[in-house]
Design a protein around this motif. Structure first.
Motif: not given
Length: 132
Positions: A7-8, A13-14, A19-21, A90-94
């Motif tokens: 994982l990057l 930090n999530l 992370q599971s989602t 999630i990628i969009g927000y974080y």
């Protein structure tokens, strides 16, 4: 390569639920879906290091339109589609790369609009995926 995590760093930090989602969103569709598969590969690239550059498991190809994605997601299971949407969200927000985050957010917002859904704010996502 081969030590630590695939994982990057930004993923750690999530919250664990986030992370599971996100990890649940990384599998590909259950049936041939060219456009969804392209974005699935991009989702993997957004949060993982590539362990094998000789395969197409992660690659950035021409991005499909929201309409092309919607046409294929209509035939995917609801379970898959929701995980796919949540991964984009999630990628969009974080995601730390602003362009990558914006691209994911555009897909997320475009798809929830096409499906006549109400998207979540970052605060609503955090409340829903809060570790307990």
């Amino acid at each position: 390569m081969g030590s630590g995590t695939v994982l990057l760093p930004w993923v750690s930090n999530l919250s664990w639920k986030q992370q599971s989602t996100l990890l649940s969103a990384l599998r590909g569709p259950d049936h041939p879906s060219l456009h969804v598969k392209k974005v699935s590969r991009w989702l993997r690239m957004a949060c993982q290091n590539c362990a094998d550059t000789t395969t197409g498991y992660m690659q950035q190809l021409n991005f499909p339109t929201v309409k092309e994605l919607e046409a294929e997601l209509m035939f995917c299971s609801t379970h898959f589609t929701l995980h796919f949407l949540y991964g984009l969200e999630i990628i969009g927000y974080y995601h730390p790369d602003r362009d990558m985050a914006q691209h994911a957010r555009d897909y997320y917002q475009g798809l929830v609009s096409e499906f006549a859904m109400r998207g979540e704010s970052k605060e609503e996502l955090e409340a829903r995926l809060q570790d307990k």
